[in-house]
Design a protein around this motif. Structure first.
Motif, PDB file in Angstrom:
ATOM      1  N   ILE A  79       0.849  -1.184   0.000  1.00  0.00           N
ATOM      2  CA  ILE A  79       0.000   0.000   0.000  1.00  0.00           C
ATOM      3  C   ILE A  79       0.885   1.235   0.000  1.00  0.00           C
ATOM      4  CG2 ILE A  79      -2.072  -0.991   1.039  1.00  0.00           C
ATOM      5  CD1 ILE A  79      -0.995  -0.137   3.750  1.00  0.00           C
ATOM      6  N   LEU A  80       0.371   2.322  -0.582  1.00  0.00           N
ATOM      7  CA  LEU A  80       1.138   3.555  -0.701  1.00  0.00           C
ATOM      8  C   LEU A  80       0.897   4.439   0.517  1.00  0.00           C
ATOM      9  CD1 LEU A  80       2.994   5.306  -2.432  1.00  0.00           C
ATOM     10  CD2 LEU A  80       0.953   6.230  -3.561  1.00  0.00           C
ATOM     11  N   MET A  81       2.010   4.824   1.188  1.00  0.00           N
ATOM     12  CA  MET A  81       1.923   5.674   2.372  1.00  0.00           C
ATOM     13  C   MET A  81       3.004   6.748   2.315  1.00  0.00           C
ATOM     14  SD  MET A  81       1.110   2.978   5.480  1.00  0.00           S
ATOM     15  CE  MET A  81       0.228   4.237   6.415  1.00  0.00           C
ATOM     16  N   PHE A 136       2.696   8.431   9.641  1.00  0.00           N
ATOM     17  CA  PHE A 136       2.559   7.848   8.309  1.00  0.00           C
ATOM     18  C   PHE A 136       1.078   7.645   8.026  1.00  0.00           C
ATOM     19  CE2 PHE A 136       7.030   7.112   8.615  1.00  0.00           C
ATOM     20  CZ  PHE A 136       7.463   7.065   7.299  1.00  0.00           C
ATOM     21  N   VAL A 137       0.650   8.105   6.862  1.00  0.00           N
ATOM     22  CA  VAL A 137      -0.769   8.097   6.510  1.00  0.00           C
ATOM     23  C   VAL A 137      -0.933   7.749   5.033  1.00  0.00           C
ATOM     24  CG1 VAL A 137      -1.402   9.808   8.270  1.00  0.00           C
ATOM     25  CG2 VAL A 137      -0.719  10.567   5.975  1.00  0.00           C
ATOM     26  N   PHE A 138      -2.175   7.578   4.640  1.00  0.00           N
ATOM     27  CA  PHE A 138      -2.528   7.433   3.233  1.00  0.00           C
ATOM     28  C   PHE A 138      -2.760   8.828   2.642  1.00  0.00           C
ATOM     29  CE2 PHE A 138      -4.610   3.771   5.447  1.00  0.00           C
ATOM     30  CZ  PHE A 138      -3.708   2.800   5.035  1.00  0.00           C
ATOM     31  N   PRO A 139      -2.634   9.000   1.337  1.00  0.00           N
ATOM     32  CA  PRO A 139      -2.948  10.296   0.719  1.00  0.00           C
ATOM     33  C   PRO A 139      -4.409  10.673   0.952  1.00  0.00           C
ATOM     34  CG  PRO A 139      -1.866   8.813  -0.845  1.00  0.00           C
ATOM     35  CD  PRO A 139      -2.206   7.995   0.353  1.00  0.00           C
ATOM     36  N   GLY A 140      -4.644  11.922   1.290  1.00  0.00           N
ATOM     37  CA  GLY A 140      -6.016  12.356   1.507  1.00  0.00           C
ATOM     38  C   GLY A 140      -6.086  13.762   2.069  1.00  0.00           C
ATOM     39  N   GLY A 141      -7.304  14.285   2.147  1.00  0.00           N
ATOM     40  CA  GLY A 141      -7.503  15.620   2.678  1.00  0.00           C
ATOM     41  C   GLY A 141      -8.949  16.050   2.579  1.00  0.00           C
ATOM     42  N   ALA A 142      -9.197  17.288   2.953  1.00  0.00           N
ATOM     43  CA  ALA A 142     -10.554  17.815   3.027  1.00  0.00           C
ATOM     44  C   ALA A 142     -11.149  18.061   1.641  1.00  0.00           C
ATOM     45  CB  ALA A 142     -10.560  19.114   3.820  1.00  0.00           C
ATOM     46  N   VAL A 143     -12.466  17.964   1.576  1.00  0.00           N
ATOM     47  CA  VAL A 143     -13.210  18.290   0.357  1.00  0.00           C
ATOM     48  C   VAL A 143     -13.190  19.804   0.163  1.00  0.00           C
ATOM     49  CG1 VAL A 143     -15.475  18.229  -0.762  1.00  0.00           C
ATOM     50  CG2 VAL A 143     -14.689  16.262   0.584  1.00  0.00           C
ATOM     51  N   ASP A 144     -12.858  20.257  -1.047  1.00  0.00           N
ATOM     52  CA  ASP A 144     -12.898  21.668  -1.389  1.00  0.00           C
ATOM     53  C   ASP A 144     -14.255  22.030  -1.976  1.00  0.00           C
ATOM     54  OD1 ASP A 144     -10.315  21.983  -0.547  1.00  0.00           O
ATOM     55  OD2 ASP A 144      -9.431  21.955  -2.553  1.00  0.00           O
ATOM     56  N   LYS A 145     -14.591  23.322  -1.904  1.00  0.00           N
ATOM     57  CA  LYS A 145     -15.903  23.744  -2.411  1.00  0.00           C
ATOM     58  C   LYS A 145     -16.060  23.506  -3.907  1.00  0.00           C
ATOM     59  CE  LYS A 145     -14.484  28.615  -2.889  1.00  0.00           C
ATOM     60  NZ  LYS A 145     -14.493  28.630  -4.355  1.00  0.00           N
ATOM     61  N   ASP A 146     -14.952  23.516  -4.654  1.00  0.00           N
ATOM     62  CA  ASP A 146     -15.032  23.330  -6.104  1.00  0.00           C
ATOM     63  C   ASP A 146     -15.125  21.863  -6.522  1.00  0.00           C
ATOM     64  OD1 ASP A 146     -14.872  26.068  -6.586  1.00  0.00           O
ATOM     65  OD2 ASP A 146     -12.680  26.045  -6.649  1.00  0.00           O
ATOM     66  N   TRP A 189       5.948   2.358  -1.151  1.00  0.00           N
ATOM     67  CA  TRP A 189       5.055   1.212  -1.168  1.00  0.00           C
ATOM     68  C   TRP A 189       5.425   0.321   0.010  1.00  0.00           C
ATOM     69  CZ3 TRP A 189       0.900   1.231  -4.154  1.00  0.00           C
ATOM     70  CH2 TRP A 189       0.891   2.058  -5.283  1.00  0.00           C
ATOM     71  N   VAL A 190       4.499   0.172   0.937  1.00  0.00           N
ATOM     72  CA  VAL A 190       4.742  -0.560   2.172  1.00  0.00           C
ATOM     73  C   VAL A 190       4.048  -1.920   2.100  1.00  0.00           C
ATOM     74  CG1 VAL A 190       4.407  -0.531   4.671  1.00  0.00           C
ATOM     75  CG2 VAL A 190       4.844   1.617   3.446  1.00  0.00           C
ATOM     76  N   ALA A 191       4.791  -2.974   2.406  1.00  0.00           N
ATOM     77  CA  ALA A 191       4.171  -4.298   2.461  1.00  0.00           C
ATOM     78  C   ALA A 191       3.034  -4.281   3.479  1.00  0.00           C
ATOM     79  CB  ALA A 191       5.210  -5.348   2.833  1.00  0.00           C
ATOM     80  N   LEU A 192       1.879  -4.764   3.091  1.00  0.00           N
ATOM     81  CA  LEU A 192       0.719  -4.733   3.975  1.00  0.00           C
ATOM     82  C   LEU A 192       1.032  -5.430   5.299  1.00  0.00           C
ATOM     83  CD1 LEU A 192      -2.174  -3.714   4.065  1.00  0.00           C
ATOM     84  CD2 LEU A 192      -2.914  -5.836   2.982  1.00  0.00           C
ATOM     85  N   SER A 193       1.829  -6.475   5.237  1.00  0.00           N
ATOM     86  CA  SER A 193       2.181  -7.219   6.451  1.00  0.00           C
ATOM     87  C   SER A 193       3.111  -6.445   7.369  1.00  0.00           C
ATOM     88  CB  SER A 193       2.833  -8.555   6.064  1.00  0.00           C
ATOM     89  OG  SER A 193       3.993  -8.327   5.273  1.00  0.00           O
ATOM     90  N   ASP A 194       3.808  -5.430   6.853  1.00  0.00           N
ATOM     91  CA  ASP A 194       4.760  -4.651   7.650  1.00  0.00           C
ATOM     92  C   ASP A 194       4.230  -3.279   8.059  1.00  0.00           C
ATOM     93  OD1 ASP A 194       6.566  -6.717   7.273  1.00  0.00           O
ATOM     94  OD2 ASP A 194       7.542  -5.743   5.558  1.00  0.00           O
ATOM     95  N   ALA A 195       3.069  -2.901   7.583  1.00  0.00           N
ATOM     96  CA  ALA A 195       2.599  -1.520   7.735  1.00  0.00           C
ATOM     97  C   ALA A 195       2.455  -1.102   9.192  1.00  0.00           C
ATOM     98  CB  ALA A 195       1.271  -1.346   7.008  1.00  0.00           C
ATOM     99  N   ARG A 196       2.085  -1.998  10.071  1.00  0.00           N
ATOM    100  CA  ARG A 196       1.858  -1.620  11.466  1.00  0.00           C
ATOM    101  C   ARG A 196       3.146  -1.296  12.220  1.00  0.00           C
ATOM    102  NH1 ARG A 196      -2.429  -5.110  10.661  1.00  0.00           N
ATOM    103  NH2 ARG A 196      -4.463  -4.254  11.228  1.00  0.00           N
ATOM    104  N   SER A 197       4.283  -1.571  11.619  1.00  0.00           N
ATOM    105  CA  SER A 197       5.539  -1.208  12.263  1.00  0.00           C
ATOM    106  C   SER A 197       5.848   0.281  12.111  1.00  0.00           C
ATOM    107  CB  SER A 197       6.697  -2.037  11.675  1.00  0.00           C
ATOM    108  OG  SER A 197       6.911  -1.718  10.314  1.00  0.00           O
TER     109      SER A 197
END
Length: 231
Positions: free
Chosen positions: A26-28, A42-52, A174-182
């Motif tokens: 997964i991409l972080m 460490f997070v996933f890509p994301g953010g607030a909704v814009d008015k446009d 790209w983080v191995a799903l099995s390793d992401a919690r580290s």
């Protein structure tokens, strides 16, 4: 009882999963140390909704099942803007394009100009709505966040090219799903990861979506099933 007056903003997060049937990754990325919300995490890509975001045309809409789940306990007209916001944030923070080749309707907004220059129109048809979480009271910022899962096969650009990304996230990888919690990540990201692990090999949108609802009175763990909720 003290009521939290912090404004709650709608937000979208996109979890891109790669090699899901062999060795899922997964991409972080890491938020900056001076960020007001979740610094250094460490997070996933994301953010607030814009008015446009509500005004941006999609090449293809969200799957109907996802739209139904998004409409539960929410404004049903918000689904389109949530999908657009997720695709926009993915582009801004990683430089990856979720879209189809095509021409824009009219002149793109500033946030989309560089996306459009590459000859793409955003496409939400591959997004799977998999989780919703409301930031608990007392935080400096609060979001009503919807998490979308998308297979990397639907990304139109080079999966390892982050050159077009802004500087909001560092150490994109790209983080191995099995390793992401580290990795040092927010609690809710860990909860979402469990859902992603459970759905790693499922290509269909879920019929039931978890909703971690933190309001001023209590915290509830609900399931969104596409039906109107009663008081």
């Amino acid at each position: 009882m003290t009521i939290d007056k912090t404004q709650i903003r709608n937000a979208s997060t996109v979890i891109v999963i790669r090699d899901r049937f062999e060795s899922p990754r997964i991409l972080m990325g890491q938020r900056g140390s001076k960020a007001v919300f979740m610094p250094n995490k460490f997070v996933f890509p994301g953010g607030a909704v814009d008015k446009d975001d509500a005004d941006i045309a999609l090449a293809s809409p969200l799957p109907e099942m996802c739209r139904d789940r998004l409409a539960e306990d929410a404004d049903p007209t918000l689904a389109h803007a949530l999908a657009v916001a997720g695709i926009r944030e993915l582009w801004e923070e990683t430089g990856l394009i979720l879209g189809q080749k095509g021409d824009w309707q009219g002149t793109p907004h500033d946030d989309w100009a560089s996306f459009a220059e590459r000859g793409y129109v955003p496409d939400a048809s591959a997004l799977q709505f998999v989780f919703r979480a409301l930031t608990p009271p007392g935080r400096p910022r609060r979001f009503d966040a919807r998490f979308f899962l998308v297979d990397a096969d639907h990304i139109a650009t080079d999966l390892d090219d982050f050159d077009a990304a802004c500087d909001e996230l560092s150490h994109l990888q790209w983080v191995a799903l099995s390793d992401a919690r580290s990795f040092d990540m927010p609690f809710i990201t860990e909860v979402v990861l469990a859902e992603v692990e459970a759905r790693a090999k499922d290509l269909a949108p879920p019929a039931s979506v978890p909703f971690f609802k933190n309001n001023d009175e209590e915290s509830l763990f609900l399931r969104l099933r596409g039906r109107p909720m009663t008081d």
